[in-house]
Every structure is written in structure tokens, then in C-alpha cells.
Design a protein around this motif. Structure first.
Motif: not given
Lengths: 104, 686
Positions: B2-20
Motif C-alpha cells: 500500500d505504501h511503496p518505498v520512495s527511492t531515487t535510484i531507479a531513475r539513475y539506472i534508467v537515465l545513465l544508458p540514455l546519457l551514454g
């Protein structure tokens, strides 16, 4: 009081001066002459004003108008002479017939 | 949950390859020119490796918390908010997407590193890495997207990148054609998938919860039970069938598998990355992700299981007759994907995902190993021209053999753990026919894989002297990757050991929260739970494996049996059918491609003669009309204008005479005018 000076005399004098002025304006070729003719016409009008004011009921508006006209004549003379001077500088003459360059 | 843990790590995982990808595409040519290919390698591999490190970190964080809290949400920004559709760009890390992320960045990262060596002589090196990075990005969006639309964006993204990478060597027509084929065939599936999404959204709207956010769909899906759909099916069946149709496109199942073998036209690392380890698993992932929906539609589940089983068997039979080293692996991939779908179809979701993971290890290893061979053979892909390579390429040989054993399902290799599980689950859930398909497929798998190993690495060398002289082991960067993948193929399956051997299945336990909907639990509860039957059937499977190996050994190593005796059986008809892939490509060509081409020719004719005719007619009419209007303009309008100007000119010419310039003249004029006015007034008494 027959034979006394009345309004008719003044109007007659005014008419004479106006006619003289008109003739002067129409016939003179000298620009200054024309200006002098205009002065005559204006002064004939002044005589009319004063005469009507004097005989017409004692109000002062005629006199005031006469003063206005004198002032107007002064201004007109200034500008008119300036124009004449300018014409002289361009044409070395003030004969108005010699300056018909604005003809169509 | 019901209350997923908030995180910011996923965005970096996704956006790093985009940066590359951005760096490689925008600054790639400059980087390559200025700093050499090392800079590109650093950027291209670096971003994926860092993303993997972050994924590992996230994984560590995830297993540190109790299972019911293993849901992390990373919200970036609001994306769409119209008419009840409320979507965010948000990434959703749960056990399933976690495993997928680890595979995509981990195996993907290894393949990136391998590409350094493999693509070293490539001129547009930067372009290759740019697309690889972009592909990784798209795959991560697909996996981590918290709603189905975002997943679809990734779904399309991998399709696009796959098109670009298959046709990477675009100067050869066959490569671009293969790219087109992959793209177009995928479109067919995507079309079905989109319709499924629309229908699902509409149906959820009808029950008062319009949403496409995956976790909310899971929450409200039970409300859809029994709702009538279209074409006489229930809505859930309709939606899941269409979704599965989408999955058959992306994950190369019957009838849309035809693109995958052709996709081998791309560079070998591409085949390993896209057509073995990641993109083709998108369909599996999607079905597993939406297990709560599929579990509610028994009819769809049966279709999935049967299509999976059929694909597993049919592709394996085709694999038997291929001579191109990569084509064998391609059909093997199709076949193994069939196994995964069979697992999903019978309701054994975690077994399917498990096989997805182990398959990523050993199939990547096999593809990269074959790449190593192709590299050494100077681009030669025909196995008939190889042989005896094991002495020249020991590392490649050993890792290839390990991966082969894993794919064959030999204990204790990774493939055994996962494939045996699938075959057992098919039986345990009562799908005996599918079980039979899978069992036969398993024997054929061993046969074609060992046929490949024997043809490639054993016996005499059959290539040219030049090739023989050129043979060499691959550079360290490639060999190292092979070793890592080989080790993973060996031990990667130990996270879930079959129940009849030991009770050790952390993998399944880890995934359990994802597969915990009521419908999925019901399917699990209905299966046979009997360890002695499982052990017995495991033995049957193993027997089939040994039989497959023996057949390959007799035919291709010992030469005791001439393979041509089999190929000539039934007058060679059966062999011809298999060799020519059951003429499916020809069938599609005849049924779809040719009619399409005829139609296009018809349309072209129509376009050229009718449409162009109409357009030309319109053009002629316009030309005529403008000619008329030109006449009108020239003679009538211009005439009026000219007339007006002429009159003005004439009048002006006359009137100018009035301006004499003589002041006296004017004054006479004024006097005359005044007199006239006075006279008129006097006469008229006004």
C-alpha cells in the motif's frame, strides 16, 4: 444736425481707402508695394470697426478688434518682409512678376 | 504494497544508458576522432556498468527489507493527465523488475564489454555503442515503467533499436531487409498490444477505476471477472489474448517468430544482447508482470501454454537442420522462449522467469562464443566449413561447451535447474500434451547443440588455408566476458534447485510477492505436489537428454551413423521441410507479402493514373481559370485603373494652367470670386 460728420462719412472714407489699397495690391509689381496695399486694406477695416463701435451702442468690442487687427498687421508685416527678403536673396529682385516659378 | 518505498535510484539506472546514448550520438564522431575508440568504449560500457552497480545496490537494499516491503517507487514527473487517464513517468522496482534490471544491465554490460573487442575494426564504432546504450535504456524503461503506457514506450523503443542494430551494416541490402522484417513483424504484435491496453483501460473505466498504472490494475483486475468482452470472449480473455499476440511478436513465438532468425544479420553482440538476453524476453516479462490478469483467463493460459510448447518443439526441429552457426542459436532461442511461455501458460510464472534468467546467461555465452568463432574465421558462419577449433580456441571452446551443457539441461548446470522445472510444471499442471512437446524439444535441443559443438570444435578443419592460418583466440576483453558468462551458466541456476533434490529456492521466494494475486495462487494450489513423480519425470527428461546427446555423438563425432541416412528418409521430403523452416517464410511471403506487393502495385497504378489524373485535371482547370482571370485582370481591371489614371492625368494637365505663379493673377482671382459670391447673394437674397 445736418452736415455733421456721421457714420456714412466714415464708411465712405473706409471704402476709399479700401479701394486704394485694393488697387495698390493688384497693380503693384514691387512686393513691398503689395504689402503696403494690404496695410491700407487692413486699416480701412479698422476704420469700419471703430465707426461701428462709436455709433453702434457704446460697446468696446469694435475697439478691441481694431487692436487685434493692428497686432495682426504688425505680425503680417514682419513675416511679409521676411518673405520679401528671402525672395530678394534668391532672385536679386523683389518684382513679383519675375518670380513666377511656381506656375503649373 | 500500500505504501511503496520512495527511492531515487531507479531513475539513475534508467537515465545513465540514455546519457551514454546521447553522448555517443551527439559527440560520438568527435570523441572518436579526438580521443580514439577508447573514449567511446569508456562512455558506452561505463554507463551500463555503473547502472549495473546501482542495480546491485538497489538489490541489496531490497533484500534487506522484509518481503512485503520490497516495492520501491521512483516518481519523476506527471506525464499524462486527461480524461481520467493519470500517468506519471515513474519507475517501479519490485522483485520481478529488479531481476530483469539485473539481467539487462548485467548481461547487457558484459555484452557491451565484449563489443569493444568484437567491433574494434568498425568505422562507426560510436554509432554502434550509441544504439546499444539506447537499447539498454529502452529495455530498462520497459522493465521499470510503473504503468503500462510507459512499458509500451520501452516496448516500442527496443523495437526501434533492434531495427537499427539488425541493419547496422546497412550497406548490405539483406541486413536492412532483415531489420525491416523484424520491425514490421513486431508492429503486428504491437498493434494487438495497443488494442489490449485500450480495451483494458476502457473496461477499468467501466468499473470506476480508469487506470493503467500496473499496481492499480493489479488491485482492480478482480473487478473485471466475468465482464463480457468482444467476439464472444470475456473481457479478460480478450485483453490477455491480444497481449499475448503482442508478446508473440516481441518474443518470437508462433506465428510471429519469423523475424528472429533473420535478425542474425546484425553484428553478433547484437544477437546476444537483443535476440537472446533482453528484448525477446520482453513478452515473457510482460506476461509475468500481468500474471494476475492472465491467471484470470484460463482460455488464454491454455493458448499461451500450447503456443509455447509448439514453438519450443517446432523451432527445435528447424534448428536441427541449420548449417549457419548463428541460425542454430537463433532457432534455439525461439525454442527456449517457447519453453518460457509454456511455463507461464501453465501458471508457473517464476519458473518462466527463472528460465529467462538462466537462458540469458548461457545463450549470451553461446552467441558471444559463436561471435568469437566467426571473428576467428574471418566472418565465416557456415559450420560445414569449420571443425577442430577446440585446439585453436580453448577458452571459446570450454565456455561454449559449458553453455551448451547448460542449454541442454545437464545437471547441475543452470539450464537443468530451470528447464527441468518447466517440463515438470507443465506436467504438474495437467498439460500433458505440452509436456510431451517440451520433452521432445529437450531431446532435440541437446541434439542440435551437440551437433553444433561437434561440427564446430571437433573433427577436421574444413575451411580454407587462409582461414586456418588466421585462426586465433579472441582478445582478452572478449575471452573474459565468455568466462564470466560461462561461470554464470554453470552456477547461475543454483538459486532454485528442484524440489525433489533439495528445498532451496530463494529465487522463487524472492519473486513470490509478485505472483501473489488470488487467481495466481489458485493455479498454484491446483497443481500436483508430489516429489516422487517429479523425480521420476526428471529422470525421464534426463534420459531424453542423453538420447539426444548419443544421437549427436554417433552422427557428428564418431561418424557411426551417416546423418544423410536420416535426411534422405521419406525421400528427403521431411528433411527438406525442416531445412526450409517448414516453408513458413514462403507461406508468409505468399499469403501476406506478395498480396501486399500486388496491392501496392495496384495502388501505385491507381495513384499514378487516377489520383495523378485528377490532380493534373485540377491543375489544368486551374491553369485555364487563371488564364481567364489574367485576361480579366489585364484588360478589365487594369483598363479601369488605367482609365482612372488617364483621366486624372488629363485633368491635371488642364488644371495646372490655373497655377500661373503670378501673385497679381491670384489676387485678381480672389477679387473676382468674392465679387461673384456677393453678386450671387445679392441676386438670390440669401
Amino acid at each position: 444736425m445736418p452736415g455733421a460728420i456721421g457714420l456714412g462719412h466714415f464708411l465712405l472714407l473706409s471704402l476709399v481707402i479700401f479701394s486704394l489699397g485694393m488697387v495698390c495690391v493688384l497693380t503693384r509689381r514691387n512686393a513691398i508695394g503689395i504689402l503696403m496695399g494690404i496695410e491700407l486694406i487692413l486699416n480701412s477695416a479698422n476704420i469700419n470697426y471703430l465707426a461701428f463701435a462709436f455709433y453702434g451702442g457704446g460697446k468696446y468690442d469694435g475697439q478691441i478688434f481694431a487692436i487685434f487687427v493692428i497686432m495682426l498687421a504688425a505680425a503680417e508685416a514682419v513675416i511679409g518682409l521676411a518673405v520679401v527678403l528671402a525672395i530678394y536673396q534668391n532672385f536679386k529682385t523683389i518684382d513679383v512678376d519675375a518670380t513666377e516659378t511656381l506656375s503649373g | 504494497m500500500d505504501h511503496p518505498v520512495s527511492t531515487t535510484i531507479a531513475r539513475y539506472i534508467v537515465l545513465l544508458p540514455l546519457l551514454g546514448a546521447a553522448l555517443n550520438f551527439l559527440a560520438g564522431p568527435w570523441l572518436q576522432k579526438t580521443f580514439g575508440k577508447r573514449a567511446i568504449s569508456l562512455v558506452g560500457c561505463g554507463v551500463v556498468v555503473v547502472a549495473f552497480a546501482l542495480a546491485v545496490k538497489a538489490f541489496a537494499a531490497m533484500i534487506a527489507v522484509p518481503p512485503e516491503n520490497r516495492f520501491m517507487l521512483d516518481e519523476l514527473w506527471k506525464w499524462i493527465d486527461i480524461g481520467g487517464l493519470n500517468l506519471e513517468i515513474a519507475f517501479w522496482l519490485d522483485p520481478l523488475s529488479m531481476i530483469m534490471t539485473l539481467i539487462v544491465t548485467g548481461v547487457g554490460g558484459l555484452i557491451h564489454i565484449y563489443s569493444i573487442g568484437y567491433m574494434h575494426d568498425e568505422e562507426s564504432y560510436w554509432r554502434f555503442f550509441g544504439w546499444l546504450n539506447l537499447f539498454t535504456f529502452a529495455m530498462l524503461v520497459l522493465v521499470l515503467g510503473d504503468n503500462l503506457w510507459l512499458m509500451f514506450v520501452g516496448w516500442e523503443g527496443v523495437g526501434l533499436c533492434s531495427f537499427a542494430l539488425i541493419g547496422f551494416w546497412y550497406k548490405v541490402l539483406a541486413n536492412t531487409t532483415a531489420g525491416n522484417k523484424a520491425f514490421i513483424v513486431n508492429r503486428v504484435g504491437d498493434w494487438a498490444f495497443v488494442i489490449a491496453l485500450y480495451s483494458l483501460f476502457a473496461a477499468l473505466g467501466k468499473v470506476g477505476h480508469p487506470t493503467l498504472v500496473t499496481r492499480e490494475v493489479a488491485q482492480y483486475a478482480p473487478l473485471l471477472a466475468g465482464m463480457p468482452g468482444y467476439l464472444g470472449m470475456t473481457l479478460v480473455t480478450f485483453v490477455t489474448l491480444l497481449m499475448f499476440a503482442g508478446a508473440t511478436g516481441k518474443s518470437a513465438q508462433i506465428p510471429l517468430y519469423v523475424w528472429l532468425p533473420d535478425a542474425m544479420a546484425g553484428p553478433t553482440p547484437v544477437s546476444a544482447l537483443i535476440h537472446a538476453a533482453t528484448m525477446v524476453t520482453a513478452g515473457i516479462y510482460m506476461v509475468a508482470r500481468l500474471n494476475f490478469l492472465f491467471s484470470m483467463a484460463p482460455a488464454t493460459m491454455t493458448v499461451v501454454a500450447v503456443v509455447g510448447g509448439l514453438t519450443a518443439l517446432a523451432a527445435a526441429t528447424i534448428g536441427v537442420a541449420q548449417n549457419d552457426i548463428k541460425k542454430v542459436l537463433a532457432y534455439s532461442t525461439v525454442s527456449q522462449l517457447g519453453y518460457m511461455f509454456a511455463a507461464l501458460g501453465v501458471g508457473a510464472y517464476s519458473a518462466g522467469v527463472f528460465h529467462l534468467m538462466t537462458h540469458a546467461f548461457f545463450k549470451a555465452c553461446l552467441f558471444l562464443g559463436s561471435g568469437s568463432v566467426i571473428h576467428a574465421m574471418g566472418g565465416e558462419q557456415d559450420m560445414r566449413k569449420m571443425g577442430g577449433l577446440r585446439h585453436k580456441m580453448p577458452v571459446t571452446f570450454v565456455t561454449f561447451l559449458v553453455a551448451t551443457l547448460a542449454l541442454s539441461g545437464v545437471p547441475p548446470f543452470a539450464g537443468f535447474m530451470s528447464k527441468d522445472e518447466i517440463i515438470w510444471e507443465a506436467f504438474a499442471h495437467g498439460h500433458t500434451v505440452v509436456w510431451g512437446f517440451l520433452l521432445l524439444g529437450a531431446a532435440l535441443t541437446v541434439f542440435y547443440m551437440f551437433r553444433q559443438v561437434y561440427m564446430t570444435f571437433f573433427g577436421e578443419f574444413h575451411g580454407t588455408h587462409e582461414q586456418e592460418h588466421h585462426l586465433h583466440e579472441s582478445p582478452p576483453s572478449m575471452a573474459l566476458v565468455l568466462i564470466v558468462l560461462g561461470v554464470l551458466s554453470l552456477v547461475g541456476g543454483l538459486v532454485k534447485i528442484p524440489d525433489f533434490i533439495a528445498t532451496f529456492k530463494p529465487f522463487e521466494v524472492f519473486l513470490e510477492p509478485v505472483f501473489s494475486s488470488t487467481a495466481t495462487r489458485a493455479i498454484y494450489a491446483a497443481q500436483i505436489h508430489n516429489h516422487s513423480i517429479e523425480a521420476g519425470l526428471g529422470f525421464v527428461t534426463f534420459t531424453m537428454v542423453v538420447l539426444g546427446w548419443l544421437a549427436a555423438d554417433f552422427m557428428y563425432r564418431q561418424g557411426a551413423i551417416d546423418p544423410s541416412r536420416f535426411s534422405q528418409a521419406f525421400g528427403g521430403v521431411a528433411y527438406d521441410w525442416v531445412l526450409n523452416k517448414y516453408y513458413v517464410d514462403e507461406l508468409y511471403d505468399f499469403v501476406f507479402v506478395q498480396p501486399y506487393l500486388w496491392a501496392t502495385r495496384g495502388f501505385a497504378w491507381f495513384d499514378l493514373h487516377i489520383i495523378d489524373g485528377v490532380v493534373n485535371l485540377a491543375a489544368s482547370i486551374t491553369v485555364f481559370g487563371s488564364w481567364l482571370s489574367g485576361l480579366f485582370d489585364n484588360y478589365v481591371v487594369d483598363g479601369l485603373v488605367n482609365a482612372a489614371s488617364l483621366v486624372t492625368l488629363d485633368l491635371g494637365g488642364r488644371l495646372r494652367r490655373l497655377q500661373t505663379g503670378s501673385i497679381n493673377g491670384y489676387l485678381y482671382g480672389i477679387l473676382a470670386a468674392v465679387m461673384v459670391i456677393l453678386l450671387v447673394r445679392a441676386v438670390l437674397h440669401v
